[in-house]
Motif scaffolding. Structure first.
Motif, short mmCIF file in Angstrom:
data_model
loop_
_atom_site.label_atom_id
_atom_site.label_comp_id
_atom_site.label_asym_id
_atom_site.label_seq_id
_atom_site.Cartn_x
_atom_site.Cartn_y
_atom_site.Cartn_z
N GLU A 61 -8.80 0.23 1.66
CA GLU A 61 -8.92 0.89 0.36
C GLU A 61 -10.09 0.34 -0.45
OE1 GLU A 61 -5.27 0.81 -1.75
OE2 GLU A 61 -4.14 1.87 -0.20
N LYS B 15 -0.95 4.43 -4.02
CA LYS B 15 -1.96 3.37 -4.08
C LYS B 15 -1.57 2.17 -4.94
CE LYS B 15 -4.63 5.88 -1.54
NZ LYS B 15 -4.77 5.58 -0.10
N ARG C 194 -2.78 -0.05 4.74
CA ARG C 194 -4.13 -0.19 4.19
C ARG C 194 -4.93 -1.25 4.95
NH1 ARG C 194 -3.09 -2.37 -1.77
NH2 ARG C 194 -5.36 -2.50 -1.89
N ASP D 233 -9.07 -4.63 4.15
CA ASP D 233 -8.42 -3.71 3.23
C ASP D 233 -9.22 -2.41 3.21
OD1 ASP D 233 -7.17 -2.34 1.22
OD2 ASP D 233 -7.26 -3.96 -0.25
N SER E 156 0.83 -1.20 0.00
CA SER E 156 0.00 0.00 0.00
C SER E 156 0.87 1.25 0.00
CB SER E 156 -0.92 0.02 1.22
OG SER E 156 -0.15 0.00 2.41
#
Length: 342
Positions: A282, A81, A206, A280, A77
């Protein structure tokens, strides 16, 4: 003079292109670590030099390492990104990370066969961590510390986060000082607050730790039929359990009242088990929110369970026995029987 320099440069480039003997071995080694992915391919694949190969088609960061060209994804991460085009997706309960190594074939003339080494790493998202919490026998002696095995790094495309997880106890609600476990719980300490948490070290930022469920047993076997549920679906099972953080950071913490299982002379320890989800952030919403109005005593499983709690009110303390029956919430009732300390 300019023409001469151009000719010399062309000759040097051609010599460089032929500086390694083409290796036609179609093999790739992938090492899936909790935070890092390392990929190795045999040196000089089909005649390509290391500086001519790009990770994700973007980064020429390969190094020569003992007969191989090595490429590293240092963090799952990074701030942008995606490290060098690395892609990821979540297909419950597995996280997948994908990338590839390709040859630079954008030149006018390609003299080597183009290569494209695709690879992936997969990680399970849910793990079970446990710990011998405390010894409920008043005559117990300290025994060796039991923890989950931490040798879980594998070669190939399968990785794991389990080696980074630990279930710990703490001295207070600040969760700053760890408490060595297992520890002896005196009769006078029944009903006092115990502080616990599951922590993940060395993972990418992340990933957040989410406690799906936590329960106690008088045996190291997490499926032991006699159980006391503390957390269910991320939330406390009753008012004696308080979840401090769940799904917001690399550590999830909670506290509960100390208790003991009755009439089990051969099993003196209380073991704490937590089913942990590595979330996660994200791709998913990780923080767990609980409706306080729904924090009622939930159905327990695994047969009749008896647990001692210390109830304090109006300045005095008494010990009572509570029974939870598998028949439902109606079976969970106080018998109101005062107990004597051993």
């Amino acid at each position: 003079m300019v023409m001469k320099a151009f000719v010399l440069l062309a000759i040097f480039a051609e010599a460089s292109a032929k500086s390694c003997a083409p290796n036609k071995a179609d093999v790739i080694l992938v090492f899936c670590y909790p935070k890092t992915i390392i990929t190795k391919i045999p040196e000089c694949p089909y005649g390509w030099e290391v500086h001519q190969l790009a990770l994700g088609g973007l980064c020429y960061n390969g190094v020569h390492e003992g007969g191989y060209y090595q490429f590293v994804i240092p963090d799952l991460s990074p701030k942008n990104k995606s490290y060098c085009g690395t892609q990821s997706e979540y297909k419950p309960p597995i996280y997948h990370f994908y990338s590839h190594i390709i040859s630079n074939d954008t030149t006018v003339i390609v003299k080597n066969q183009p290569v494209n080494y695709s690879f992936s790493c997969t990680y399970h998202s849910t793990y079970l961590v446990n710990q011998a919490a405390f010894d409920q026998s008043p005559y117990a002696k300290f025994s060796p510390l039991f923890r989950v095995a931490t040798v879980h790094v594998k070669n190939g495309s399968m990785g794991t986060f389990e080696s980074q997880l630990s279930l710990n106890f703490y001295t207070n609600a600040k969760f700053s000082t760890k408490k060595e476990a297992p520890f002896v719980l005196e009769a006078s300490e029944i009903g006092s607050d115990l502080f616990a948490g599951v922590e993940a070290k060395g993972l990418s930022i992340r990933f957040k730790v989410v406690l799906n469920s936590c329960w106690a047993t008088p045996s190291a076997d997490f499926m032991y039929p006699l159980q006391w549920q503390l957390i269910n679906k991320g939330c406390p099972t009753d008012e004696t359990v308080l979840v401090h953080e769940n799904g917001r950071d690399h550590r999830a913490t909670f506290q509960f009242n100390a208790f003991r299982f009755q009439n089990i002379p051969k099993l003196s320890k209380v073991w704490l088990h937590c089913e942990t989800f590595i979330c996660d952030s994200e791709k998913l919403s990780c923080p767990v929110t609980c409706d306080k109005r729904k924090r009622l005593l939930r159905d327990q499983t695994g047969g009749v369970l008896v647990v001692e709690l210390s109830l304090r009110s109006r300045g005095f303390s008494s010990l009572y026995s509570f029974s939870a029956h598998p028949s439902g919430a109606e079976g969970a009732r106080s018998r109101g029987l005062p107990l004597t300390s051993p």
